[in-house]
Design a protein around this motif. Structure first.
Motif, mmCIF file in Angstrom:
data_model
loop_
_atom_site.group_PDB
_atom_site.id
_atom_site.type_symbol
_atom_site.label_atom_id
_atom_site.label_comp_id
_atom_site.label_asym_id
_atom_site.label_seq_id
_atom_site.Cartn_x
_atom_site.Cartn_y
_atom_site.Cartn_z
ATOM 1 N N LEU A 18 -17.942 6.259 -125.998
ATOM 2 C CA LEU A 18 -17.811 5.830 -124.646
ATOM 3 C C LEU A 18 -16.336 5.126 -124.609
ATOM 4 C CD1 LEU A 18 -21.260 4.291 -123.577
ATOM 5 C CD2 LEU A 18 -20.027 6.269 -122.564
ATOM 6 N N LEU A 19 -16.020 4.370 -125.495
ATOM 7 C CA LEU A 19 -14.703 3.819 -125.594
ATOM 8 C C LEU A 19 -13.694 4.657 -125.758
ATOM 9 C CD1 LEU A 19 -12.896 1.359 -125.472
ATOM 10 C CD2 LEU A 19 -13.566 0.816 -127.718
ATOM 11 N N TYR A 23 -13.746 4.626 -121.054
ATOM 12 C CA TYR A 23 -13.357 3.032 -120.920
ATOM 13 C C TYR A 23 -12.212 2.763 -121.736
ATOM 14 C CZ TYR A 23 -18.213 2.379 -118.876
ATOM 15 O OH TYR A 23 -19.170 2.290 -118.169
ATOM 16 N N ILE A 133 -20.278 -1.829 -122.625
ATOM 17 C CA ILE A 133 -20.370 -0.636 -123.232
ATOM 18 C C ILE A 133 -21.401 -0.488 -124.161
ATOM 19 C CG2 ILE A 133 -18.897 0.940 -124.922
ATOM 20 C CD1 ILE A 133 -16.147 -0.360 -123.544
#
Length: 233
Positions: A18-19, A23, A133
């Motif tokens: 996700l990072l 994000y 997150i």
């Protein structure tokens, strides 16, 4: 702790994905806003190292669980079971590196522990995004408890609790000395011996291989950058 180690690792591998994706630039922007880094510094810190920390932690956790006794007498199967600490891990994270802020509370969580996380005041926005997150990736609520606020008040509260099982710290040598002294003074009140792990400030020497000698200007330039680039540290 109720989650299987593979399930815990999957949470942080998902958080890293996700990072690395949706994000990435938001976290970089919050680090630029809160910590005064430029986009180059923010990308190295906020995105690249945090992603690496989460992925490496999952890998190293798996390696820990794979360590098993090699000797088995006849009729006996020796086996080691790794379980969480008896209590919580307090994580006090620094002002200058958001990847460390991600790592200090999440590495105990990967091993099944609960962490109480006190971020530095200028990292609160970026740190909260990291926690969001992790929750989106599947971390149960309450495993990492987000407690921004006054450092001495937080430290006094956690170190006076009989349930403190660990302290994970990055900051000044003076504060870490105080943490060690306080834990020693309170040692009879704890339910188990707290694990105290810390990293403090300082400058490292550089070992330069002879093969790099022709590019001495590059060596000097980047040694100075390494020591003082971020706001003159």
């Amino acid at each position: 702790a109720a989650m299987h180690p593979d399930e815990r690792a999957a949470v942080f591998l998902k958080a890293a994905d996700l990072l690395a994706g949706p994000y990435r630039q938001k976290l970089n922007a919050l680090v630029m806003l809160g910590q005064g880094k430029n986009i180059w510094q923010a990308e190295i810190d906020a995105a690249v190292e945090t992603i690496d920390f989460w992925r490496f932690a999952a890998k190293f956790a798996a390696q820990v669980h794979e360590i098993q006794p090699t000797e088995h007498p006849a009729g006996v199967w020796n086996r080691m079971e790794h379980r969480p600490l008896e209590g919580f891990v307090a994580a006090i994270t620094p002002f200058n590196f958001i990847a460390i802020a991600a790592n200090l509370p999440s590495s105990p969580a990967i091993m099944g522990n609960v962490a109480l996380w006190k971020p530095a005041h200028n990292t609160v926005l970026a740190s909260k995004l990291l926690l969001d997150i992790m929750h989106e990736a599947g971390l149960p609520e309450g495993v990492i408890q987000f407690l921004p606020g006054d450092g001495p008040i937080f430290a006094e509260g956690v170190m006076s609790s009989p349930h403190m099982a660990g302290m994970h710290f990055t900051g000044s040598t003076k504060v870490f000395d105080l943490i060690h002294a306080t834990v020693a003074k309170n040692i009879e009140t704890y339910k188990s011996y707290p694990r105290v792990v810390g990293e403090t400030g300082g400058k490292n020497f550089h070992y330069v291989h002879p093969s790099a000698a022709p590019d001495l200007e590059h060596i000097v330039h980047n040694t100075i950058r390494g020591a003082f680039e971020y706001q003159g540290q």
